[in-house]
Design an enzyme around this catalytic site. Structure first.
Site, PDB file in Angstrom:
ATOM      1  N   SER A 124      18.411  35.108  45.692  1.00  0.00           N
ATOM      2  CA  SER A 124      18.827  35.143  47.096  1.00  0.00           C
ATOM      3  C   SER A 124      20.084  34.318  47.282  1.00  0.00           C
ATOM      4  O   SER A 124      20.285  33.306  46.584  1.00  0.00           O
ATOM      5  CB  SER A 124      17.694  34.552  47.937  1.00  0.00           C
ATOM      6  N   TYR A 148      11.276  27.625  49.818  1.00  0.00           N
ATOM      7  CA  TYR A 148      11.512  29.006  49.379  1.00  0.00           C
ATOM      8  C   TYR A 148      12.742  29.065  48.483  1.00  0.00           C
ATOM      9  O   TYR A 148      12.705  29.626  47.375  1.00  0.00           O
ATOM     10  CB  TYR A 148      11.677  29.938  50.591  1.00  0.00           C
ATOM     11  N   LYS A 152      13.427  30.002  44.265  1.00  0.00           N
ATOM     12  CA  LYS A 152      14.388  30.962  43.692  1.00  0.00           C
ATOM     13  C   LYS A 152      15.259  30.252  42.648  1.00  0.00           C
ATOM     14  O   LYS A 152      15.517  30.791  41.561  1.00  0.00           O
ATOM     15  CB  LYS A 152      15.257  31.571  44.796  1.00  0.00           C
ATOM     16  N   ASP A 294      19.575  26.622  59.684  1.00  0.00           N
ATOM     17  CA  ASP A 294      20.559  27.710  59.655  1.00  0.00           C
ATOM     18  C   ASP A 294      21.962  27.176  59.371  1.00  0.00           C
ATOM     19  O   ASP A 294      22.288  26.055  59.754  1.00  0.00           O
ATOM     20  CB  ASP A 294      20.597  28.442  61.008  1.00  0.00           C
TER      21      ASP A 294
END
Ligand code: NAD
Ligand code: WQD
Length: 337
Positions: A124, A148, A152, A294
């Site tokens: 990702s 998360y 990855k 974000d």
């Protein structure tokens, strides 16, 4: 020879299975349906007019993996299976390390035992963290901001170490930017679990009246209109990227990472406008505070994938939105219709 597709019943996996079948490849899916159902694969079969084998099971089940590698002539693995909700990963990190890291470890161990060395991994753009500049190159420093993302990066590191230890491994790490859209037939697409975290599924649920309005998370970012900018790509383009990667690793040993995106950034307000144009539906929205974690702006430099894989996106924003809307409006309850 057969491609084993873990998580093949899910959103990106189902579109990739369809492309593989259309390309004449034999496909075996392993999925525990924790975030999907067999219905997507039934539809993939119907769309392709070809047969496909699917097994309900878990990538952490080593005995099952060993049986599958013995039973089928698997020569490569495309590994989608895992959990993918960033917010949930901060609340349940162990579930993420178990599914995504321990699951991938078990799968790689079974592959090594079975002498299957071709591996395409769903990574990702989250592994780029908050990039210092855009567009993002594969050589940018890697960092993570949530569990998360860490899973990855841990699997990427595992793959790099593995390939360095044994030249038989042929691995492609595909760093997806923001996949959206659905197959143009409107019969397969993304089925979010509960309230969607991602922008486009939220917009389409507002459009069919399942949600009252969209919250725009922040309009004070350092971007042209103040809202977050991302690199959205059509899921069918993304699916085709997996076929290009599978083809590349036939002749390329080692472990190489590729960014899969369009190279074009769009803001949240751009996305609302594009959806309204494609669907004819009005999307009411309210500006809300920024969402924790974000970043302002994230888009790929897709030239390495173009040069090395011969892959580039072909579908623009209008198609992404028209196809998202077709899927949502034809399947208001996803596969549970
Ligand atoms: P998805 O949830 O639709 O698909 C994942 C599939 O894996 C589901 O069908 C689920 O049932 C299955 N699964 C989960 N854990 C499993 C396990 N332990 N054993 C067997 N099956 C299991 O998600 P998606 O959007 O198709 O994403 C596929 C992959 O791409 C994931 O690894 C995800 O992290 C990665 N990715 C997704 C995005 C995105 O925005 N959708 C972006 C970057 C990377
Ligand atoms: C896009 C933009 C939001 C929802 C996430 C993961 C990433 C990858 C893809 C898996 C942002 C804004 C969103 C809403 C909004 N997944 N937004 N209102 O955050 O870029 O990436 O999914 O690997 O790891 O972090 O995608 O679709 O959630 O958000 O304003 O209701 O839309 O703030 O600017 P994101 P997204």
């Amino acid at each position: 020879m057969t491609v084993l597709v873990t998580g093949g019943a899910g959103y990106i996996g189902s579109h990739t299975c369809l492309e593989l079948l259309n390309d004449g490849q034999d496909v075996l899916v392993l999925d525990n349906y924790s975030n999907s159902s067999a219905e997507s694969l039934t539809r993939v079969k119907a769309l392709s007019g070809k047969s496909l084998t699917f097994v309900r099971g878990d990538i952490r089940d080593r005995a099952l993996l060993d049986t599958l590698f013995q039973q089928y002539r698997i020569d490569s693995v495309v590994h989608f299976a895992g959990l993918k909700a960033v917010g949930e990963s901060t609340e349940q990190p162990l579930a993420y390390f178990d599914n995504n890291v321990a699951g991938s470890l078990t799968l790689l161990q079974a592959m090594q035992e079975a002498k299957v060395f071709r591996f395409v991994f769903s990574s990702s753009a989250t592994v780029y963290g908050d990039p210092a500049t855009v567009p993002i190159l594969e050589s940018f420093p890697l960092s993570v901001t949530n569990p998360y993302g860490r899973t990855k990066l841990m699997v990427e590191d595992m793959c790099r170490d593995l390939a360095a230890s044994d030249a038989r491994w042929q691995i492609a790490l595909l760093r997806y930017f923001n996949p959206v859209g659905a197959h143009p037939s409107g019969t397969i697409g993304e089925q979010p679990n509960g309230i969607p975290n991602n922008l486009v599924p939220y917009i389409t649920q507002v459009a069919i009246g399942q949600r009252a309005f969209l919250s725009v998370f922040g309009d004070d970012y350092d971007t042209a209109d103040g809202t977050g900018v991302r690199d959205y790509l059509h899921v069918v383009d993304l699916a085709q990227g997996h076929l290009k990667a599978l083809s590349k690793i036939q002749t390329q040993p080692g472990c190489v990472a590729y960014s899969l995106g369009t190279g074009q950034g769009y803001s949240v307000l751009d996305m609302i406008t594009a959806f309204e144009k494609a669907s004819g539906q009005k999307i009411p929205y309210q500006v809300a505070p920024r969402r924790p974690g974000d970043i302002a702006c994230c888009y790929a430099d897709p030239s390495f994938a173009a040069q090395e894989l011969g892959w580039r996106t072909t579908k623009g924003l209008d198609e992404m939105m028209a196809d998202s809307w077709r899927w949502q409006s034809q399947n208001p309850n996803g596969y549970g219709k």
